[in-house]
Design a protein around this motif. Sequence first.
Motif, PDB file in Angstrom:
ATOM      1  N   ASP A  85       0.851  -1.192   0.000  1.00  0.00           N
ATOM      2  CA  ASP A  85       0.000   0.000   0.000  1.00  0.00           C
ATOM      3  C   ASP A  85       0.888   1.244   0.000  1.00  0.00           C
ATOM      4  OD1 ASP A  85      -1.861   1.944   0.272  1.00  0.00           O
ATOM      5  OD2 ASP A  85      -2.628   1.310   2.226  1.00  0.00           O
ATOM      6  N   LEU A  86       1.055   1.844  -1.154  1.00  0.00           N
ATOM      7  CA  LEU A  86       1.897   3.032  -1.279  1.00  0.00           C
ATOM      8  C   LEU A  86       1.107   4.310  -1.042  1.00  0.00           C
ATOM      9  CD1 LEU A  86       4.018   1.948  -4.378  1.00  0.00           C
ATOM     10  CD2 LEU A  86       4.535   1.686  -1.939  1.00  0.00           C
ATOM     11  N   ARG A  87      -0.175   4.144  -0.731  1.00  0.00           N
ATOM     12  CA  ARG A  87      -1.039   5.298  -0.502  1.00  0.00           C
ATOM     13  C   ARG A  87      -1.417   5.444   0.980  1.00  0.00           C
ATOM     14  NH1 ARG A  87      -6.310   6.367  -4.331  1.00  0.00           N
ATOM     15  NH2 ARG A  87      -6.863   8.433  -3.547  1.00  0.00           N
ATOM     16  N   ARG A 117      12.258   5.463  -2.874  1.00  0.00           N
ATOM     17  CA  ARG A 117      11.541   5.333  -1.596  1.00  0.00           C
ATOM     18  C   ARG A 117      10.424   4.292  -1.700  1.00  0.00           C
ATOM     19  NH1 ARG A 117      12.781   9.708   1.851  1.00  0.00           N
ATOM     20  NH2 ARG A 117      10.822   9.547   3.001  1.00  0.00           N
ATOM     21  N   ASN A 118       9.744   4.262  -2.857  1.00  0.00           N
ATOM     22  CA  ASN A 118       8.709   3.242  -3.073  1.00  0.00           C
ATOM     23  C   ASN A 118       9.305   1.838  -3.064  1.00  0.00           C
ATOM     24  OD1 ASN A 118       6.650   5.161  -3.302  1.00  0.00           O
ATOM     25  ND2 ASN A 118       6.937   5.370  -5.510  1.00  0.00           N
ATOM     26  N   LEU A 119      10.453   1.687  -3.732  1.00  0.00           N
ATOM     27  CA  LEU A 119      11.122   0.386  -3.761  1.00  0.00           C
ATOM     28  C   LEU A 119      11.606  -0.014  -2.368  1.00  0.00           C
ATOM     29  CD1 LEU A 119      13.127   0.772  -7.074  1.00  0.00           C
ATOM     30  CD2 LEU A 119      11.412  -0.980  -6.619  1.00  0.00           C
ATOM     31  N   TYR A 120      12.054   0.959  -1.609  1.00  0.00           N
ATOM     32  CA  TYR A 120      12.531   0.664  -0.256  1.00  0.00           C
ATOM     33  C   TYR A 120      11.388   0.154   0.626  1.00  0.00           C
ATOM     34  CZ  TYR A 120      14.997   1.210   4.175  1.00  0.00           C
ATOM     35  OH  TYR A 120      15.593   0.980   5.401  1.00  0.00           O
ATOM     36  N   ARG A 121      10.197   0.717   0.461  1.00  0.00           N
ATOM     37  CA  ARG A 121       9.029   0.253   1.217  1.00  0.00           C
ATOM     38  C   ARG A 121       8.695  -1.205   0.863  1.00  0.00           C
ATOM     39  NH1 ARG A 121       4.125   4.339   1.359  1.00  0.00           N
ATOM     40  NH2 ARG A 121       3.565   2.861   3.023  1.00  0.00           N
ATOM     41  N   LEU A 122       8.833  -1.529  -0.433  1.00  0.00           N
ATOM     42  CA  LEU A 122       8.626  -2.915  -0.863  1.00  0.00           C
ATOM     43  C   LEU A 122       9.667  -3.832  -0.224  1.00  0.00           C
ATOM     44  CD1 LEU A 122       7.396  -5.114  -2.751  1.00  0.00           C
ATOM     45  CD2 LEU A 122       9.033  -4.341  -4.480  1.00  0.00           C
TER      46      LEU A 122
END
Length: 700
Positions: A85-87, A117-122
Amino acid sequence: MINRILFITLSNFGDVVLTLPVLDVLREKFPAAKITVMVGPRPKEIFEGNSFIDRLIVYDKYAPLREKVKLFFSLKKERFDVIIDLRNTLFGALLPCRFRTSPFLHISARIKHMQERNLYRLYKALKMREGFDFFFNSAKLAKKSLTRLISKQDIDYIDALLEKNGIFSDKDKIIIVAPISRGANRRWEKEKFAEVCKSLSEDYKVILAGELSDKAVTQYISDNCQGKARDFAGLTSLKTLAYLIQKASLVIVCDTGILHLASYLGIPVLGVFGAGDEKKYRPWSAVCAIVKKDIFCRPCLIAQCRFKTLDCLRLIKPQDVLRKARSILTSGQQSAAKNQKNYFRRILIVRTDRMGDVVLSTPVIKALRDEYPDAYIAMMISPYTREIVENNPYLDDVIIYDKDSLHKTWFGSFRFAVELKKKRFDLCLILHPTNRSHLVTFFAGIPKRVGYNRKLGFLLTHRIKHTKQAGEKHELEYNLDLIRVLGIAPKDKNLFIPVSDDSENWAKVLFIREGFKDSDKILAIHPGASCPSKIWPIERFAEAADQLIKKCGFKVIVLGGGECLSLAQNLTQAMTGSAVNLAGKTSISQLTSILKRCALFITNDSGPVHIAVAVGTPVISIFGRNQKGLSPKRWGPLGKEDRFLHKEVGCVECLAHNCKKEFTCLKAISVEEVIEAASVILRNSSAFRSKSGCHSRPRF
């Protein structure tokens, strides 16, 4: 075993594209898993009909609560293994799963770009053994989730559209320009985009991209390029635009979604940034660059500029964009901003003395622009010399310091320093040392102040020894020494002064009124100077002018400021031939336009010498005083065909205007020597042939 994945992405087009590398890694890592994508209505086209995913949910945040609850329980039944969930929605927080992204995850400050940053969250959500580099490199290599959308029908449509517009992608180099951004704080002026497109369309096929609602802007740009920039606004869908972008050699775009679309597809991108934060949203393809102006208030990320000026965009010139575009197109080099500690973002150049001194400072501006292409560079000068640097393409701002009027008192200067401090300069170069310059920049709080150790030089942070009085080299080199302190080796030492359209039109009208033709050979004479010890006898100027009129057919213009009206009048009266007396009647810009049209310029040691050099007009400069600091070695003309005349007459000490020998040094220079210097120049100068229309050697 991962069987079901829910991928919740964002609501804006550009933000969604920044999340596509996450989707690519998920598919690469779990090829057999079923992926459900939840996205807002606006960017749904990115996922519609995409075989890369198994299910698409278009989520409307304005939908009734009943429908949202129904969707929640529907998703709960699917028993997802992973929720990315990126939102940061309630769906991502409340739906049961084995692995999920955390809204409270701390992301290191070193990971700045939103794609990373999105990839890091994954990476953190999956808790895999592979390092973050694996995820990042996989994302760079994949790029499949969007290209899977493109069908043969899309390919045929774009190929036919290109062929219809006379573009053949197998042999033509294509540049795509997307001039529209939804936010005013990210939208560069259409007039400047038109200038960029007009210049690039000479060597490349320029295509304007956008939606149908952008048509007014793209049509304006196309019209101003005489149709050489093809207007494709409203003619492409997301899929066809993606295919079109893959054919481009470069995409030039504002800080908007197309920037990230081209970056994702790996195409060279040049982004024009205003209030946006380039650390988070800059282009991210292998070859990319940005154009920005690091004024003190950016990046503010505010929709409406609080100063109502949008200087962050207004100060970006077409030349800034063209310079970086051509660098990418010719060498393929990445023109990213430097990350060194000594990369200066806001630079002030100070030169508050006379006309010629300021002209001799212009290579410093160019050298700083070459070294710091994104920096905000301003120059602090006196009101009199404003036209010398106004509209200089390498300069962003001109700051007027009026030491004779507005800022004459110490209170006025202190108030000026307070205003200067608000601009937050981090580097200041003081080319000519004065007490006021050192005090003002000190109180303005500029962290690094470079200059000569003279006249309160202890206020500087970096000082070099002042030896100008020895005249060991040219003033231009003394100016450039200050940037050499910064480790900058100047590549271009040419003087530069902009010529305005208004002054050009004025000069054209003047020449017509005075009966001058394009084929006429124009001789300009400047009989004045800042000190009587620099002024060659008026009767000799008159005799030299008469001989050149007689022998070469010159037409003569007498130039000068308001201080030499009597000298100019005496000169024209002493001549037997006719001359147009413009002393006191021209601005600096108008003077420049006149000198630009002249085949020869004869003058004392004065500021217009260097203006003539800047516009390529051959100069004969007459020097008097026997002082090393005032010698031709330091102040002489720099043009290849230029000449100076200077005589050593045995003075032990020069008394300047208090000379007891009736300026013997000046009288030692004869009319014949001036005529001989003119003869050499006119024989050798290509400028003479091109400006006068005379293609044969003049007879003497």
